[in-house]
Design a protein around this motif. Structure first.
Motif, mmCIF file in Angstrom:
data_model
loop_
_atom_site.group_PDB
_atom_site.id
_atom_site.type_symbol
_atom_site.label_atom_id
_atom_site.label_comp_id
_atom_site.label_asym_id
_atom_site.label_seq_id
_atom_site.Cartn_x
_atom_site.Cartn_y
_atom_site.Cartn_z
ATOM 1 N N GLU A 25 3.719 18.074 13.017
ATOM 2 C CA GLU A 25 4.482 16.830 12.914
ATOM 3 C C GLU A 25 3.591 15.622 13.167
ATOM 4 O OE1 GLU A 25 8.365 14.696 14.998
ATOM 5 O OE2 GLU A 25 7.990 16.837 15.286
ATOM 6 N N ASN A 26 2.665 15.732 14.083
ATOM 7 C CA ASN A 26 1.779 14.617 14.429
ATOM 8 C C ASN A 26 0.495 14.600 13.609
ATOM 9 O OD1 ASN A 26 3.554 13.790 16.475
ATOM 10 N ND2 ASN A 26 2.643 15.229 17.933
ATOM 11 N N PHE A 27 0.293 15.608 12.782
ATOM 12 C CA PHE A 27 -0.939 15.726 12.005
ATOM 13 C C PHE A 27 -0.931 14.762 10.827
ATOM 14 C CE2 PHE A 27 -3.428 17.486 8.557
ATOM 15 C CZ PHE A 27 -4.604 17.842 9.168
ATOM 16 N N PRO A 28 -2.074 14.092 10.544
ATOM 17 C CA PRO A 28 -3.300 14.058 11.361
ATOM 18 C C PRO A 28 -3.280 12.881 12.329
ATOM 19 C CG PRO A 28 -3.706 13.061 9.224
ATOM 20 C CD PRO A 28 -2.275 13.480 9.221
ATOM 21 N N SER A 29 -3.796 13.110 13.497
ATOM 22 C CA SER A 29 -3.829 12.065 14.516
ATOM 23 C C SER A 29 -5.245 11.634 14.865
ATOM 24 C CB SER A 29 -3.116 12.564 15.778
ATOM 25 O OG SER A 29 -3.734 13.729 16.274
ATOM 26 N N ARG A 30 -6.237 12.204 14.166
ATOM 27 C CA ARG A 30 -7.647 11.836 14.341
ATOM 28 C C ARG A 30 -8.392 12.106 13.042
ATOM 29 N NH1 ARG A 30 -10.217 16.862 15.737
ATOM 30 N NH2 ARG A 30 -8.733 18.421 16.523
ATOM 31 N N PRO A 31 -9.632 11.656 12.912
ATOM 32 C CA PRO A 31 -10.373 11.821 11.657
ATOM 33 C C PRO A 31 -10.500 13.280 11.224
ATOM 34 C CG PRO A 31 -11.463 10.212 13.050
ATOM 35 C CD PRO A 31 -10.377 10.829 13.884
ATOM 36 N N ILE A 32 -10.485 13.469 9.906
ATOM 37 C CA ILE A 32 -10.642 14.792 9.300
ATOM 38 C C ILE A 32 -12.038 14.887 8.686
ATOM 39 C CG2 ILE A 32 -9.849 16.328 7.460
ATOM 40 C CD1 ILE A 32 -7.067 15.112 7.801
ATOM 41 N N VAL A 46 -18.809 12.616 -5.897
ATOM 42 C CA VAL A 46 -18.156 11.334 -6.202
ATOM 43 C C VAL A 46 -16.641 11.512 -6.222
ATOM 44 C CG1 VAL A 46 -17.915 9.488 -7.900
ATOM 45 C CG2 VAL A 46 -20.155 10.528 -7.520
ATOM 46 N N ALA A 47 -16.178 12.599 -6.846
ATOM 47 C CA ALA A 47 -14.739 12.852 -6.910
ATOM 48 C C ALA A 47 -14.146 13.073 -5.523
ATOM 49 C CB ALA A 47 -14.474 14.078 -7.785
ATOM 50 N N THR A 48 -14.881 13.761 -4.657
ATOM 51 C CA THR A 48 -14.418 13.983 -3.291
ATOM 52 C C THR A 48 -14.245 12.666 -2.553
ATOM 53 O OG1 THR A 48 -15.474 16.161 -3.160
ATOM 54 C CG2 THR A 48 -14.988 15.058 -1.078
ATOM 55 N N ARG A 49 -15.173 11.740 -2.761
ATOM 56 C CA ARG A 49 -15.079 10.432 -2.098
ATOM 57 C C ARG A 49 -13.895 9.615 -2.610
ATOM 58 N NH1 ARG A 49 -19.618 9.784 0.967
ATOM 59 N NH2 ARG A 49 -21.217 11.373 0.555
ATOM 60 N N VAL A 50 -13.609 9.740 -3.907
ATOM 61 C CA VAL A 50 -12.441 9.059 -4.467
ATOM 62 C C VAL A 50 -11.165 9.614 -3.848
ATOM 63 C CG1 VAL A 50 -11.104 8.644 -6.568
ATOM 64 C CG2 VAL A 50 -13.598 8.499 -6.638
ATOM 65 N N LEU A 55 -6.614 9.657 0.374
ATOM 66 C CA LEU A 55 -5.968 10.378 1.472
ATOM 67 C C LEU A 55 -6.022 9.599 2.777
ATOM 68 C CD1 LEU A 55 -7.234 14.021 0.780
ATOM 69 C CD2 LEU A 55 -4.932 13.108 0.407
ATOM 70 N N SER A 56 -7.126 8.887 2.997
ATOM 71 C CA SER A 56 -7.231 8.102 4.230
ATOM 72 C C SER A 56 -6.154 7.018 4.283
ATOM 73 C CB SER A 56 -8.623 7.477 4.339
ATOM 74 O OG SER A 56 -8.818 6.491 3.334
ATOM 75 N N LYS A 57 -5.765 6.507 3.126
ATOM 76 C CA LYS A 57 -4.706 5.494 3.076
ATOM 77 C C LYS A 57 -3.332 6.135 3.225
ATOM 78 C CE LYS A 57 -7.528 2.427 0.232
ATOM 79 N NZ LYS A 57 -7.767 1.869 -1.122
ATOM 80 N N ILE A 58 -3.157 7.290 2.636
ATOM 81 C CA ILE A 58 -1.872 7.984 2.748
ATOM 82 C C ILE A 58 -1.605 8.395 4.192
ATOM 83 C CG2 ILE A 58 -0.646 10.125 2.147
ATOM 84 C CD1 ILE A 58 -2.016 9.957 -0.616
ATOM 85 N N TRP A 59 -2.619 8.942 4.862
ATOM 86 C CA TRP A 59 -2.453 9.445 6.228
ATOM 87 C C TRP A 59 -2.807 8.418 7.294
ATOM 88 C CZ3 TRP A 59 -5.502 14.231 4.290
ATOM 89 C CH2 TRP A 59 -4.627 15.120 3.662
ATOM 90 N N GLU A 60 -3.353 7.284 6.859
ATOM 91 C CA GLU A 60 -3.801 6.241 7.794
ATOM 92 C C GLU A 60 -4.766 6.827 8.816
ATOM 93 O OE1 GLU A 60 -0.270 4.499 9.406
ATOM 94 O OE2 GLU A 60 0.193 3.419 7.560
ATOM 95 N N THR A 61 -5.635 7.679 8.311
ATOM 96 C CA THR A 61 -6.630 8.372 9.146
ATOM 97 C C THR A 61 -7.932 8.487 8.363
ATOM 98 O OG1 THR A 61 -4.914 9.691 10.227
ATOM 99 C CG2 THR A 61 -7.164 10.512 10.364
ATOM 100 N N PRO A 62 -9.069 8.202 8.981
ATOM 101 C CA PRO A 62 -10.346 8.324 8.258
ATOM 102 C C PRO A 62 -10.645 9.770 7.867
ATOM 103 C CG PRO A 62 -10.594 7.017 10.263
ATOM 104 C CD PRO A 62 -9.254 7.666 10.349
ATOM 105 N N LEU A 63 -11.245 9.937 6.697
ATOM 106 C CA LEU A 63 -11.792 11.229 6.290
ATOM 107 C C LEU A 63 -13.303 11.069 6.216
ATOM 108 C CD1 LEU A 63 -8.750 11.421 5.205
ATOM 109 C CD2 LEU A 63 -9.660 13.216 3.722
ATOM 110 N N VAL A 64 -14.007 11.854 7.013
ATOM 111 C CA VAL A 64 -15.458 11.745 7.128
ATOM 112 C C VAL A 64 -16.107 12.843 6.293
ATOM 113 C CG1 VAL A 64 -17.413 11.736 8.698
ATOM 114 C CG2 VAL A 64 -15.205 10.822 9.452
#
Length: 324
Positions: A25-32, A46-50, A55-64
């Motif tokens: 329910e709380n996922f994600p709560s920190r960077p992935i 390049v596609a992965t970065r796109v 996803l970072s905007k959808i989840w409001e969480t950074p993806l590193v």
């Protein structure tokens, strides 16, 4: 005593279930972390970065993104295999990592079906046949005819044994009863330079790999290795239309999680990817890379991996392909 043990076990199971539910329910709560076996700048990277940006905007969480190229993908997949199964470490994989390497290489430090939990596909890339712009071949039929006249004349470039490009050339040769000799290169760029210069007869590559030299006037597209013509390149015939067999060559890339990742977390990850793949900006950027967004359910990806493992093994035996 037995009843008391039953209730204790039930309470433990209930507690674990509640904890997993709360985590999801709380996922994600920190960077992935996204581990990737692809070098920076290549189409999958390049596609992965796109995708990660959406996803970072959808989840409001950074993806590193952590690029771990080399060693046939073992570094990236090994890192994911050892990671905690909590959804915060994912690995980008292609069909080569999941279905070709396990059948081609004598020692692979992971089991594609036991060590990872499928999350989703996120793109597919069709392959095309390319030759030099100055080559006399105007169709796949021309290549086949040249191979019949001189069995040692037709050569094709591949990045490694068992690659889609290798399979594409080998299947074409077998289906037409001809000899076409593979030439393996260490780097993709070397293949296309060799094709453009006429050092080898053709190559089988994605749009993203071949298009720059096509635009530069040094290579031309003979055919697309797909069931139907590509929407963005309707002038390019299929292999069958170009005088060859009904031949399909494509690759796919998806995301996997460590085995044991909770199903509810996998479901949430999959839902985010499904949403991101519908984003018009992502679709446009993928089209510019010559790839097509394609999602899946975890079960569909699991089935695809199992089916392709069997197909690759049978194909390698039929074509006589083995590690050299």
């Amino acid at each position: 005593m037995q009843l008391d043990h039953f209730w204790r076990a039930s309470l433990v199971a209930l507690a674990l279930g509640c904890a997993a539910g709360a985590h999801a329910e709380n996922f994600p709560s920190r960077p992935i972390r996204l581990l990737t076996p692809y070098p920076a700048g290549l189409t999958p990277d390049v596609a992965t970065r796109v995708l990660a940006d959406k996803l970072s905007k959808i989840w409001e969480t950074p993806l590193v993104i952590e690029a771990k190229p080399g060693a046939n993908g073992f570094l990236a997949l090994g890192g994911a295999k050892q990671a905690a199964p909590d959804g915060y470490t994912l690995v980008v994989v292609g069909d080569a990592h999941m279905t070709t390497n396990p059948k081609l290489l004598t020692s692979v430090p992971y089991d594609p079906q036991k060590d990872f939990q499928p999350v989703s596909l996120f793109f597919r890339a069709p392959f095309l046949f390319y030759t030099s712009s100055s080559a006399p071949y105007q169709s796949i039929g021309d290549l086949i005819e040249a191979a019949r006249k001189d069995p040692k004349k037709i050569t094709y470039g591949t990045p490694y044994v068992g690659s889609p490009a290798h399979f594409g050339g080998a299947i074409l040769a077998q289906a037409t009863g001809t000899q076409m000799m593979p030439v393996h290169y260490k780097e993709g760029a070397q293949i296309y330079t060799a094709v453009a210069n006429g050092d080898i007869s053709f190559s089988v590559a994605t749009i993203g790999s071949g298009l720059p030299l096509v635009k530069a006037g040094k290579m031309k597209m003979l055919a697309t290795a797909s069931k139907e013509r590509l929407a963005d390149y309707p002038q390019v015939p299929t292999v069958k239309e170009s005088g060859g067999p009904d031949l399909v060559v494509e690759t796919w890339v998806g995301l996997m999680a460590p085995a044991g990742t909770p199903a509810a977390v996998i479901e949430k990850l999959n839902a985010g990817i499904t949403q991101a793949l519908k984003d018009p900006e992502l679709v446009s950027k993928f089209a510019a890379l010559g790839i097509e967004p394609q999602g899946s359910t975890p079960a569909e990806l699991q089935k695809r991996i199992g089916d392709e493992l069997s197909e690759v093994e049978a194909r390698m035996k039929r074509l006589g392909i083995s590690i050299e």
